[in-house]
Design a protein around this motif. Structure first.
Motif, PDB file in Angstrom:
ATOM      1  N   VAL A 174       0.902  -1.061   0.327  1.00 22.01           N
ATOM      2  CA  VAL A 174      -0.221  -0.425  -0.368  1.00 22.01           C
ATOM      3  C   VAL A 174       0.732   1.316   0.470  1.00 22.01           C
ATOM      4  N   ILE A 175       0.424   2.153  -0.607  1.00 24.48           N
ATOM      5  CA  ILE A 175       1.598   3.366  -0.793  1.00 24.48           C
ATOM      6  C   ILE A 175       0.675   4.522  -1.021  1.00 24.48           C
ATOM      7  N   GLY A 176       0.967   5.110   0.421  1.00 23.63           N
ATOM      8  CA  GLY A 176      -0.217   6.305   0.827  1.00 23.63           C
ATOM      9  C   GLY A 176       0.271   7.502   0.346  1.00 23.63           C
ATOM     10  N   ILE A 177      -0.454   8.610  -0.744  1.00 16.27           N
ATOM     11  CA  ILE A 177       0.503   9.392  -1.206  1.00 16.27           C
ATOM     12  C   ILE A 177      -0.782  10.906  -0.801  1.00 16.27           C
ATOM     13  N   GLY A 178      -0.844  11.986   0.329  1.00 14.40           N
ATOM     14  CA  GLY A 178      -1.353  12.440   1.088  1.00 14.40           C
ATOM     15  C   GLY A 178      -0.417  13.124   2.357  1.00 14.40           C
ATOM     16  N   GLY A 179      -1.567  13.936   2.704  1.00 17.06           N
ATOM     17  CA  GLY A 179      -1.302  14.942   3.621  1.00 17.06           C
ATOM     18  C   GLY A 179      -1.337  13.536   5.074  1.00 17.06           C
ATOM     19  N   GLY A 180      -1.597  13.900   6.088  1.00 17.95           N
ATOM     20  CA  GLY A 180      -1.773  12.975   7.654  1.00 17.95           C
ATOM     21  C   GLY A 180      -2.286  12.188   7.387  1.00 17.95           C
ATOM     22  N   SER A 181      -3.804  12.544   7.066  1.00 17.90           N
ATOM     23  CA  SER A 181      -4.549  11.163   7.092  1.00 17.90           C
ATOM     24  C   SER A 181      -4.744  10.149   6.016  1.00 17.90           C
ATOM     25  N   THR A 182      -3.907  10.646   5.245  1.00 21.96           N
ATOM     26  CA  THR A 182      -3.641   9.545   4.048  1.00 21.96           C
ATOM     27  C   THR A 182      -2.794   8.424   4.006  1.00 21.96           C
ATOM     28  N   MET A 183      -1.647   9.390   5.125  1.00 22.23           N
ATOM     29  CA  MET A 183      -0.800   8.619   5.445  1.00 22.23           C
ATOM     30  C   MET A 183      -0.706   7.686   6.901  1.00 22.23           C
ATOM     31  N   ASP A 184      -2.381   8.096   7.698  1.00 20.39           N
ATOM     32  CA  ASP A 184      -2.425   7.568   8.629  1.00 20.39           C
ATOM     33  C   ASP A 184      -3.944   5.891   7.525  1.00 20.39           C
ATOM     34  N   LEU A 185      -4.091   7.014   6.712  1.00 23.59           N
ATOM     35  CA  LEU A 185      -4.871   5.847   6.646  1.00 23.59           C
ATOM     36  C   LEU A 185      -4.129   4.246   5.928  1.00 23.59           C
ATOM     37  N   ALA A 186      -2.969   4.823   4.894  1.00 20.85           N
ATOM     38  CA  ALA A 186      -1.944   3.589   4.567  1.00 20.85           C
ATOM     39  C   ALA A 186      -1.045   2.789   5.690  1.00 20.85           C
ATOM     40  N   LYS A 187      -0.939   3.653   6.667  1.00 15.10           N
ATOM     41  CA  LYS A 187      -1.138   2.837   7.808  1.00 15.10           C
ATOM     42  C   LYS A 187      -1.714   1.663   8.391  1.00 15.10           C
ATOM     43  N   ALA A 188      -3.072   2.526   8.808  1.00 12.37           N
ATOM     44  CA  ALA A 188      -3.505   1.204   9.186  1.00 12.37           C
ATOM     45  C   ALA A 188      -4.555   0.745   7.911  1.00 12.37           C
ATOM     46  N   VAL A 189      -4.483   0.474   6.957  1.00  9.36           N
ATOM     47  CA  VAL A 189      -4.612  -0.719   6.149  1.00  9.36           C
ATOM     48  C   VAL A 189      -4.309  -2.011   5.745  1.00  9.36           C
ATOM     49  N   SER A 190      -2.047  -1.224   5.789  1.00  6.62           N
ATOM     50  CA  SER A 190      -1.609  -2.123   5.897  1.00  6.62           C
ATOM     51  C   SER A 190      -1.395  -2.906   6.490  1.00  6.62           C
ATOM     52  N   LEU A 191      -1.866  -2.667   7.992  1.00  6.71           N
ATOM     53  CA  LEU A 191      -2.092  -3.345   9.289  1.00  6.71           C
ATOM     54  C   LEU A 191      -3.089  -4.216   9.480  1.00  6.71           C
ATOM     55  N   MET A 192      -4.422  -3.982   8.637  1.00  3.99           N
ATOM     56  CA  MET A 192      -5.768  -4.832   9.106  1.00  3.99           C
ATOM     57  C   MET A 192      -5.119  -5.078   7.729  1.00  3.99           C
ATOM     58  N   MET A 193      -4.434  -5.806   6.313  1.00  2.00           N
ATOM     59  CA  MET A 193      -4.569  -6.361   6.152  1.00  2.00           C
ATOM     60  C   MET A 193      -3.495  -8.326   6.618  1.00  2.00           C
ATOM     61  N   ASN A 194      -2.954  -8.082   7.771  1.00  3.75           N
ATOM     62  CA  ASN A 194      -2.479  -8.884   8.236  1.00  3.75           C
ATOM     63  C   ASN A 194      -3.203  -8.784   9.502  1.00  3.75           C
ATOM     64  N   ASN A 195      -4.424  -8.383  10.270  1.00  4.53           N
ATOM     65  CA  ASN A 195      -4.359  -8.585  10.959  1.00  4.53           C
ATOM     66  C   ASN A 195      -6.442  -8.456  11.453  1.00  4.53           C
ATOM     67  N   PRO A 196      -6.118  -9.761  12.738  1.00  2.00           N
ATOM     68  CA  PRO A 196      -7.640 -10.409  11.974  1.00  2.00           C
ATOM     69  C   PRO A 196      -8.457  -8.927  12.832  1.00  2.00           C
ATOM     70  N   GLY A 197     -10.188  -8.725  13.067  1.00  2.00           N
ATOM     71  CA  GLY A 197     -10.894  -8.260  13.018  1.00  2.00           C
ATOM     72  C   GLY A 197     -11.180  -7.217  13.280  1.00  2.00           C
ATOM     73  N   SER A 198     -11.406  -5.727  13.792  1.00  2.00           N
ATOM     74  CA  SER A 198     -11.190  -4.571  13.427  1.00  2.00           C
ATOM     75  C   SER A 198      -9.890  -3.545  14.413  1.00  2.00           C
ATOM     76  N   SER A 199     -10.073  -2.811  12.782  1.00  2.00           N
ATOM     77  CA  SER A 199      -9.134  -1.515  13.783  1.00  2.00           C
ATOM     78  C   SER A 199      -9.368  -1.394  15.209  1.00  2.00           C
ATOM     79  N   ALA A 200     -10.441  -1.313  14.778  1.00  2.00           N
ATOM     80  CA  ALA A 200     -10.775  -0.726  16.675  1.00  2.00           C
ATOM     81  C   ALA A 200     -10.052  -1.341  17.756  1.00  2.00           C
ATOM     82  N   ASP A 201     -10.226  -3.083  17.369  1.00  7.76           N
ATOM     83  CA  ASP A 201      -9.838  -3.835  18.048  1.00  7.76           C
ATOM     84  C   ASP A 201      -7.774  -2.884  18.648  1.00  7.76           C
ATOM     85  N   TYR A 202      -7.542  -2.443  17.671  1.00  2.03           N
ATOM     86  CA  TYR A 202      -5.789  -1.894  17.805  1.00  2.03           C
ATOM     87  C   TYR A 202      -5.765  -0.719  18.457  1.00  2.03           C
TER      88      TYR A 202
END
Lengths: 351, 351
Positions: B86-114
């Motif tokens: 996942v390559i995030g291109i944008g401001g801080g929100s996009t950076m955070d989304l890219a990081k979170a989506v990358s993590l949620m591709m390999n971790n079960p459940g909801s991002s809220a759990d983490y």
């Protein structure tokens, strides 16, 4: 990782990188071997040994040689086949040895084959750098400076940097004052060379300015050495090393490489010996350098090239003029017209 | 990687991380979608698409929500099973989304759990951050700030940082001046909060001081915006983000989190709205902040909490007081005696 006492987290840090029964190899500056004085022995006792882990004391009486790197890597292959990782604990020479040995565990041939840029073919084994002297920036650089059969040049590659660094300023507290000064000046001279050079961008400028500011705080503003000096100089070293990513060193380094190639002069003191005579190139930096030498009551050796033969001067000149990017950074594209062999000879004669 | 034009090396950088037929996903701030104005279209055309690579425009009208992260990750799993990166291109929100989506591709459940500290169990997929706005430091932080069902809190973990960042100051040249200011002030406020806080070591201090110096050069010393401002503010953002490694933010962040939780106020502007009223806690910083607002001719919104119900104020107070480390950093161990619910209520009413 940065912090006082962070060395004690080493066991936890390297645990996930232990593979099967393969040992972790702690390559430790011989300064810390038993009987070497200082608090060396207690550092050795804090190394987290498990199973067949091994401590190897690195002989850094001279700058690292490609032959020594090859011998260390071969010794590990003979004894263990392969290992989980190499952890370098020491000054810049030990950092460079650890990086080079890690690379040579996975790359065929001799380390001399990889002296240059982007020649390393495969990632090395897991490697950790733990500096016990501050200034060289070797803990973060993408090179490992080695003296080979024909040149003094690093293995510059994306595979060269450590996988992990542990910056614990407590580890530098017992360094001898003159060694600490010479190594600190390596950082200071880096910064002067890179900030006045023709290769620079904002990344390297920001880091270089910070490193310079920290060197000044430590060696000019502080009345006496204290724990805050260890903290600051460790950050100066790190920032100076980061700065080199997009900049280059200059005249002092290019000339001192000749000294260490021929005479084995160590890098920190070699830079100081040269810097002492570079008013023409770095007038303000040299003035400030001389002030720091005086304030910190350090003796810079003189006349170390006295009595050398013409052939020996030729060797130093050849090694030095081979460092093209350094000269171009310092003097611009037409550097060869400025730094002639005659001019460089006269400079070497002064040292 | 840092440098003008370095975005054009993206193809080469990500090539070794392409796995089989799995695509690279470019998560791009919707600011750059066609018809959005700016030079958006040309940036899109420079994205190195191959095979089944996909561009997804991230809707960052609001701060990232855990529901949006979960939806994006699920969409990728449904469409591709797994992806190369996942390559995030944008401001801080996009950076955070890219990081979170990358993590949620390999971790079960909801991002809220983490949402919390050290809760993420597995490394995410390869992730790259390419900021197009400077100031948040999200490109180097070990968190990703998400608004969840019960809290606004990041997924703080060793797995969260990007594997690679590409810092190309040219990409920030077309940012709207007010947005650029708000985001830049996020960095400035970070630094004021961390340098005056109780959590600090030399690592964080060095980076924080450098970031602050660069913010001052850009927003105070410079007569008008130029390319050097883009260069410097990008380094300020990076250094500010690095500084947070061993420090904490403080009152402005703790209070603005309440605003964004309840009202969706974006982080940069939210910090500015709060900072405007924090003379009591950061007298010098607030004075300088107000000078920068005036000099750069920026309007900071007023009275945004006017007409809110008591329950709504309670919600903001609860969210804010939940940020314990921030308050402790700012006000010390006895912070609860200083920042009472009544005092915080009075502050929210002023905003």
């Amino acid at each position: 990782m940065y912090g006082r006492g962070s060395f004690d987290q080493l066991d936890e840090i390297i645990a996930p990188h232990r593979k099967d029964e393969k040992p972790m190899i702690f390559l430790v500056d011989h300064f810390f071997s038993a009987g070497s004085g200082g608090n060396g022995k207690s550092l050795i006792n804090r190394i987290p040994l498990h199973g067949n882990d091994k401590i190897i004391f690195a002989d850094v009486s001279y700058e690292p040689k490609t032959t020594y790197v090859d011998q260390l890597a071969q010794q590990l292959k003979n004894e263990f086949g392969s290992v989980s990782g190499v952890i370098g604990i020491g000054g810049g020479s030990t950092m460079d040895l650890a990086k080079a040995v890690s690379l040579m565990m996975n790359n065929p041939g001799s380390s001399a084959d990889y002296q240059g840029w982007e020649l390393v073919k495969y990632a090395g084994i897991y490697k950790v750098g733990i500096p016990t002297l501050s200034g060289t920036g070797a803990e973060v650089s993408r090179t490992t400076v080695l003296t080979g059969p024909t040149k003094k040049l690093g293995m510059n590659s994306d595979f060269t940097p450590f996988d992990q660094i542990v910056l614990d300023p407590e580890l530098t507290a017992d360094a001898p004052a003159d060694q600490r000064f010479y190594t600190g000046m390596d950082c200071y001279i880096h910064c002067i060379e890179s900030l006045t050079g023709t290769y620079l961008n904002e990344f390297s400028k920001s880091y270089g300015e910070k490193a310079l500011e920290l060197c000044r705080k430590v060696f000019i503003e502080k009345k006496q050495w204290d724990a805050a000096c260890d903290d600051m100089l460790m950050m100066a070293s790190y920032a100076g090393g980061m700065s080199i990513a997009y900049s280059q060193v200059g005249v002092a380094h290019a000339v001192s490489y000749g000294l260490s190639y021929l005479l084995g002069t160590k890098h920190g003191i070699g830079n100081c010996i040269v810097m002492n005579h570079l008013e023409e190139y770095y007038p303000e930096g040299v003035k400030e350098f001389k002030y720091m030498v005086e304030k910190n009551k350090i003796e810079i050796p003189h006349h170390i090239t006295k009595g050398l033969s013409d052939d020996q001067f030729e060797t130093m000149i050849n090694v030095s003029l081979g460092m093209k990017p350094l000269w171009e950074n310092a003097l611009g594209k037409d550097w060869e017209k400025i730094m002639t062999r005659e001019k460089l000879m006269a400079l070497y004669e002064k040292l």
